[in-house]
Design a protein around this motif. Structure first.
Motif, PDB file in Angstrom:
ATOM      1  N   ASP A   3       0.535  -1.188  -0.060  1.00  0.00           N
ATOM      2  CA  ASP A   3       0.318  -0.211  -0.421  1.00  0.00           C
ATOM      3  C   ASP A   3       0.687   1.293  -0.003  1.00  0.00           C
ATOM      4  OD1 ASP A   3      -2.542   1.752  -0.094  1.00  0.00           O
ATOM      5  OD2 ASP A   3      -2.019   1.610   2.123  1.00  0.00           O
ATOM      6  N   GLY A   4       0.722   2.413  -1.146  1.00  0.00           N
ATOM      7  CA  GLY A   4       1.339   3.901  -0.873  1.00  0.00           C
ATOM      8  C   GLY A   4       2.831   3.337  -1.649  1.00  0.00           C
ATOM      9  N   GLU A   5       2.836   2.237  -2.395  1.00  0.00           N
ATOM     10  CA  GLU A   5       4.250   1.811  -3.566  1.00  0.00           C
ATOM     11  C   GLU A   5       3.883   2.409  -4.942  1.00  0.00           C
ATOM     12  OE1 GLU A   5       6.152  -1.286  -2.814  1.00  0.00           O
ATOM     13  OE2 GLU A   5       6.661  -0.752  -1.171  1.00  0.00           O
ATOM     14  N   THR A   6       4.745   2.799  -5.207  1.00  0.00           N
ATOM     15  CA  THR A   6       4.384   3.267  -7.154  1.00  0.00           C
ATOM     16  C   THR A   6       5.228   2.733  -7.893  1.00  0.00           C
ATOM     17  OG1 THR A   6       3.577   5.536  -5.970  1.00  0.00           O
ATOM     18  CG2 THR A   6       4.176   5.108  -8.694  1.00  0.00           C
ATOM     19  N   LYS A   7       4.411   2.036  -8.637  1.00  0.00           N
ATOM     20  CA  LYS A   7       5.505   1.252  -9.848  1.00  0.00           C
ATOM     21  C   LYS A   7       6.182   2.938 -11.061  1.00  0.00           C
ATOM     22  CE  LYS A   7       6.038  -2.817 -12.486  1.00  0.00           C
ATOM     23  NZ  LYS A   7       5.344  -4.250 -13.235  1.00  0.00           N
ATOM     24  N   PHE A   8       7.346   2.329 -11.356  1.00  0.00           N
ATOM     25  CA  PHE A   8       7.365   3.023 -12.332  1.00  0.00           C
ATOM     26  C   PHE A   8       8.801   2.621 -12.864  1.00  0.00           C
ATOM     27  CE2 PHE A   8      10.105   4.787  -8.745  1.00  0.00           C
ATOM     28  CZ  PHE A   8      11.164   4.946  -9.207  1.00  0.00           C
ATOM     29  N   ASN A   9       9.086   3.131 -14.303  1.00  0.00           N
ATOM     30  CA  ASN A   9      10.120   2.544 -15.121  1.00  0.00           C
ATOM     31  C   ASN A   9      11.750   3.575 -14.631  1.00  0.00           C
ATOM     32  OD1 ASN A   9       9.391   0.028 -16.143  1.00  0.00           O
ATOM     33  ND2 ASN A   9       8.214   1.635 -17.677  1.00  0.00           N
ATOM     34  N   TYR A  10      12.758   2.978 -13.983  1.00  0.00           N
ATOM     35  CA  TYR A  10      13.718   3.946 -13.510  1.00  0.00           C
ATOM     36  C   TYR A  10      14.853   3.555 -14.653  1.00  0.00           C
ATOM     37  CZ  TYR A  10      17.589   6.807 -10.762  1.00  0.00           C
ATOM     38  OH  TYR A  10      18.155   7.545 -10.858  1.00  0.00           O
ATOM     39  N   PHE A  11      15.945   4.138 -15.967  1.00  0.00           N
ATOM     40  CA  PHE A  11      16.784   4.915 -16.744  1.00  0.00           C
ATOM     41  C   PHE A  11      18.040   5.234 -16.085  1.00  0.00           C
ATOM     42  CE2 PHE A  11      13.253   3.372 -18.983  1.00  0.00           C
ATOM     43  CZ  PHE A  11      13.341   2.245 -20.317  1.00  0.00           C
ATOM     44  N   CYS A  12      19.094   4.920 -16.267  1.00  0.00           N
ATOM     45  CA  CYS A  12      20.334   5.339 -15.891  1.00  0.00           C
ATOM     46  C   CYS A  12      20.371   5.809 -17.335  1.00  0.00           C
ATOM     47  CB  CYS A  12      20.714   4.656 -15.123  1.00  0.00           C
ATOM     48  SG  CYS A  12      22.575   5.481 -15.060  1.00  0.00           S
ATOM     49  N   GLY A  13      21.135   6.940 -17.970  1.00  0.00           N
ATOM     50  CA  GLY A  13      21.352   7.051 -19.190  1.00  0.00           C
ATOM     51  C   GLY A  13      22.743   7.852 -18.834  1.00  0.00           C
ATOM     52  N   ALA A  14      23.309   8.151 -20.549  1.00  0.00           N
ATOM     53  CA  ALA A  14      24.447   8.796 -20.724  1.00  0.00           C
ATOM     54  C   ALA A  14      24.355   9.468 -22.659  1.00  0.00           C
ATOM     55  CB  ALA A  14      25.884   7.563 -20.501  1.00  0.00           C
ATOM     56  N   PRO A  15      24.625  10.508 -22.635  1.00  0.00           N
ATOM     57  CA  PRO A  15      24.128  10.980 -24.184  1.00  0.00           C
ATOM     58  C   PRO A  15      24.789   9.258 -24.798  1.00  0.00           C
ATOM     59  CG  PRO A  15      25.694  12.210 -23.073  1.00  0.00           C
ATOM     60  CD  PRO A  15      25.330  11.126 -21.822  1.00  0.00           C
ATOM     61  N   SER A  71       3.202  12.200 -20.290  1.00  0.00           N
ATOM     62  CA  SER A  71       3.916  10.981 -20.668  1.00  0.00           C
ATOM     63  C   SER A  71       3.210   9.930 -21.230  1.00  0.00           C
ATOM     64  CB  SER A  71       4.698  10.763 -18.910  1.00  0.00           C
ATOM     65  OG  SER A  71       3.252   9.902 -18.761  1.00  0.00           O
ATOM     66  N   ASP A  72       4.896   9.006 -21.678  1.00  0.00           N
ATOM     67  CA  ASP A  72       4.324   8.410 -22.697  1.00  0.00           C
ATOM     68  C   ASP A  72       5.185   7.597 -22.877  1.00  0.00           C
ATOM     69  OD1 ASP A  72       5.466   9.395 -24.376  1.00  0.00           O
ATOM     70  OD2 ASP A  72       3.573  10.345 -26.093  1.00  0.00           O
ATOM     71  N   ILE A  73       5.277   6.433 -23.875  1.00  0.00           N
ATOM     72  CA  ILE A  73       7.203   5.212 -23.765  1.00  0.00           C
ATOM     73  C   ILE A  73       7.667   6.297 -24.226  1.00  0.00           C
ATOM     74  CG2 ILE A  73       6.640   5.182 -25.810  1.00  0.00           C
ATOM     75  CD1 ILE A  73       7.786   2.539 -23.000  1.00  0.00           C
ATOM     76  N   ASN A  74       7.585   7.282 -24.853  1.00  0.00           N
ATOM     77  CA  ASN A  74       8.985   8.197 -25.586  1.00  0.00           C
ATOM     78  C   ASN A  74       9.009   9.597 -24.931  1.00  0.00           C
ATOM     79  OD1 ASN A  74       9.289   6.098 -27.153  1.00  0.00           O
ATOM     80  ND2 ASN A  74       7.704   6.753 -28.468  1.00  0.00           N
ATOM     81  N   VAL A  97      15.957  18.312 -11.535  1.00  0.00           N
ATOM     82  CA  VAL A  97      14.504  17.518 -11.979  1.00  0.00           C
ATOM     83  C   VAL A  97      14.164  18.286 -13.461  1.00  0.00           C
ATOM     84  CG1 VAL A  97      12.999  16.817 -11.199  1.00  0.00           C
ATOM     85  CG2 VAL A  97      14.613  16.572  -9.246  1.00  0.00           C
ATOM     86  N   ILE A  98      14.207  17.405 -13.926  1.00  0.00           N
ATOM     87  CA  ILE A  98      14.211  18.095 -15.305  1.00  0.00           C
ATOM     88  C   ILE A  98      12.622  17.715 -15.840  1.00  0.00           C
ATOM     89  CG2 ILE A  98      14.711  18.461 -17.724  1.00  0.00           C
ATOM     90  CD1 ILE A  98      17.381  17.702 -17.074  1.00  0.00           C
ATOM     91  N   VAL A  99      11.830  18.090 -16.188  1.00  0.00           N
ATOM     92  CA  VAL A  99      10.322  18.259 -16.334  1.00  0.00           C
ATOM     93  C   VAL A  99      10.230  18.542 -18.007  1.00  0.00           C
ATOM     94  CG1 VAL A  99       7.696  17.762 -15.384  1.00  0.00           C
ATOM     95  CG2 VAL A  99       9.971  18.001 -14.248  1.00  0.00           C
ATOM     96  N   PRO A 100       9.748  17.699 -18.810  1.00  0.00           N
ATOM     97  CA  PRO A 100       8.896  18.274 -20.206  1.00  0.00           C
ATOM     98  C   PRO A 100       7.667  19.170 -19.514  1.00  0.00           C
ATOM     99  CG  PRO A 100       9.552  15.624 -20.134  1.00  0.00           C
ATOM    100  CD  PRO A 100       9.576  16.405 -19.188  1.00  0.00           C
ATOM    101  N   VAL A 101       7.264  20.119 -20.590  1.00  0.00           N
ATOM    102  CA  VAL A 101       6.303  20.690 -20.354  1.00  0.00           C
ATOM    103  C   VAL A 101       6.379  21.744 -22.038  1.00  0.00           C
ATOM    104  CG1 VAL A 101       7.515  21.775 -18.059  1.00  0.00           C
ATOM    105  CG2 VAL A 101       8.498  23.003 -20.091  1.00  0.00           C
ATOM    106  N   LEU A 102       4.594  22.215 -21.609  1.00  0.00           N
ATOM    107  CA  LEU A 102       3.911  22.023 -23.072  1.00  0.00           C
ATOM    108  C   LEU A 102       5.180  24.048 -23.192  1.00  0.00           C
ATOM    109  CD1 LEU A 102       0.349  20.903 -22.486  1.00  0.00           C
ATOM    110  CD2 LEU A 102       2.248  20.157 -24.400  1.00  0.00           C
TER     111      LEU A 102
END
Length: 102
Positions: A3-15, A71-74, A97-102
């Motif tokens: 209860d209270g946990e959120t499932k998400f995908n986590y990516f670690c990346g590089a250029p 948000s979506d798959i991309n 923290v970088i957030v895509p915005v309209l």
């Protein structure tokens, strides 16, 4: 999930660099589209980062007059960038923290 946990995908990346061949098992690629983003600097301990992200997504964007891109798959909900000032020994320092915005 508990209860209270959120499932998400986590990516670690590089250029992206020139790459040819197969990825090792368990690894995948993610190509992010060009997008407008809001950047929120965070200088505290990494343990407080989750609360900071929740604040941004719940209230911070609205207070700044911004709207998050759905948000979506991309398009991720947000990305974390650990800058040169981040100290992996103390887990304190320069995080964005970088957030895509309209």
């Amino acid at each position: 999930m508990a209860d209270g946990e959120t499932k998400f995908n986590y990516f670690c990346g590089a250029p992206q660099m020139a790459f040819s061949g197969a990825l090792p098992d368990g690894l995948s690629t993610l190509e992010l589209p060009l997008m407008n983003c809001a950047v929120f600097p965070y200088l505290g301990h990494v343990l407080g980062l989750g609360d900071f992200v929740h604040y941004i997504l719940r209230d911070g964007l609205r207070e700044a007059g911004l709207q998050m891109v759905p948000s979506d798959i991309n398009t991720p909900e947000f990305c974390e960038r650990y800058g040169a000032g981040f100290d992996p020994g103390t887990l304190i320092g320069n995080i964005e923290v970088i957030v895509p915005v309209l």
